[in-house]
Design a protein around this motif. Structure first.
Motif, mmCIF file in Angstrom:
data_model
loop_
_atom_site.group_PDB
_atom_site.id
_atom_site.type_symbol
_atom_site.label_atom_id
_atom_site.label_comp_id
_atom_site.label_asym_id
_atom_site.label_seq_id
_atom_site.Cartn_x
_atom_site.Cartn_y
_atom_site.Cartn_z
ATOM 1 N N HIS A 1 -0.121 80.575 25.134
ATOM 2 C CA HIS A 1 0.735 81.421 24.297
ATOM 3 C C HIS A 1 0.332 81.240 22.841
ATOM 4 O O HIS A 1 -0.387 80.300 22.497
ATOM 5 C CB HIS A 1 2.204 81.000 24.474
ATOM 6 C CG HIS A 1 2.468 79.617 23.946
ATOM 7 N ND1 HIS A 1 2.214 78.481 24.689
ATOM 8 C CD2 HIS A 1 2.901 79.180 22.732
ATOM 9 C CE1 HIS A 1 2.494 77.419 23.956
ATOM 10 N NE2 HIS A 1 2.908 77.812 22.762
ATOM 11 N N ASP B 1 1.996 80.763 18.880
ATOM 12 C CA ASP B 1 3.231 80.491 18.128
ATOM 13 C C ASP B 1 3.319 81.589 17.079
ATOM 14 O O ASP B 1 2.609 81.541 16.075
ATOM 15 C CB ASP B 1 3.150 79.130 17.430
ATOM 16 C CG ASP B 1 3.306 77.968 18.401
ATOM 17 O OD1 ASP B 1 3.247 78.189 19.621
ATOM 18 O OD2 ASP B 1 3.482 76.843 17.910
ATOM 19 N N HIS C 1 -2.728 78.686 22.969
ATOM 20 C CA HIS C 1 -2.814 77.282 23.398
ATOM 21 C C HIS C 1 -1.794 77.024 24.500
ATOM 22 O O HIS C 1 -0.828 77.784 24.649
ATOM 23 C CB HIS C 1 -2.582 76.343 22.206
ATOM 24 C CG HIS C 1 -1.251 76.548 21.547
ATOM 25 N ND1 HIS C 1 -1.016 77.556 20.640
ATOM 26 C CD2 HIS C 1 -0.071 75.897 21.683
ATOM 27 C CE1 HIS C 1 0.249 77.512 20.248
ATOM 28 N NE2 HIS C 1 0.850 76.515 20.875
ATOM 29 N N ARG D 1 7.369 73.132 12.295
ATOM 30 C CA ARG D 1 7.024 74.458 11.794
ATOM 31 C C ARG D 1 7.865 74.866 10.598
ATOM 32 O O ARG D 1 9.049 74.558 10.533
ATOM 33 C CB ARG D 1 7.240 75.521 12.888
ATOM 34 C CG ARG D 1 6.524 75.223 14.167
ATOM 35 C CD ARG D 1 6.557 76.429 15.064
ATOM 36 N NE ARG D 1 6.033 76.108 16.373
ATOM 37 C CZ ARG D 1 6.772 76.030 17.480
ATOM 38 N NH1 ARG D 1 8.059 76.267 17.427
ATOM 39 N NH2 ARG D 1 6.208 75.751 18.630
#
Ligand code: SIN
Ligand code: FE2
Length: 208
Positions: free
Chosen positions: A119, A121, A175, A199
């Motif tokens: 996927h 981010d 990743h 994040r």
């Protein structure tokens, strides 16, 4: 030699054993205040194999009805997420190369059979800040690819104390985690792996 995509950095053993132990204690406090829960996929409602929680002002969540997003409170308890421990802010300051603090730390717990599909981010507004990822406990086989699905991927083993940074051109590389290697670390009380991803979610207001 293993060549990682541009902007992706792997720092083996960034945290020594004492730092890892202290960080696990901090995460235990987080999990006491904000228990791990089973996230489910958007639309299908299919449960993920990884258990999740968060700390920080925002947390990443997913459910059937409303999909992937950030919110300020735990989806099960309704409580605000616990504050981000100092230890995590320090790591961010050392490796992120970004002048504003992270807002979210997603805590992923992998039991030995858990994995995470490839996927990107990309639920954040701010892609200028990197994603900083910390591994604790059992090792895993991590896979990282290009910015488009179906591109070439490389696989590497991540061990307890390792840090991975997805920054710059590598910020939105695909990743995932193909497998956990059980009994490869004595750090946690039970078999499995913790992954922490720090994040920045919102674009900082210019303060001049
Ligand atoms: C993630 O992409 O959220 C987790 C990556 C990892 O477990 O290393
Ligand atoms: Fe991710």
């Amino acid at each position: 030699m293993l060549v990682l995509p541009k902007g992706v950095k792997h720092i083996p053993q960034f945290l020594d054993i004492n730092e890892q132990r202290a960080l696990v204690e901090d995460i235990r406090d987080v999990v006491r205040a904000a228990p791990l829960y089973v996230p489910v996929m958007p639309k299908t409602g299919k449960p993920m194999s990884v258990l999740m929680t968060n700390c920080g002002t925002l947390g990443w969540v997913t459910d059937k009805e409303r999909g992937y997003r950030y919110q300020g409170n735990h989806p099960v308890t309704g409580q605000p997420w616990p504050a981000m421990p100092e230890s995590l802010l320090r790591i961010w300051n050392e490796v992120a190369g970004y002048r504003y603090p992270p807002e979210a730390c997603l805590v992923n717990f992998y039991e030995p059979t858990a994995k995470m599909g490839l996927h990107q981010d990309r639920d954040e507004e701010d892609f200028d800040a990197p994603v900083v990822s910390i591994s604790l406990g059992d090792s895993c086989l991590f896979r990282i690819g290009e910015r488009t699905r179906g591109g070439r991927t490389v696989s590497l083993r991540l061990e307890s104390g390792d840090v991975v940074i997805l920054g710059g051109e590598g910020r939105v590389c695909y990743h995932g985690v193909d497998r956990i290697y059980p009994d490869t670390s004595p750090l946690l009380k039970k078999p499995g792996r913790i992954n922490l991803t720090l994040r920045r979610v919102t674009i900082p207001a210019e303060t001049g």
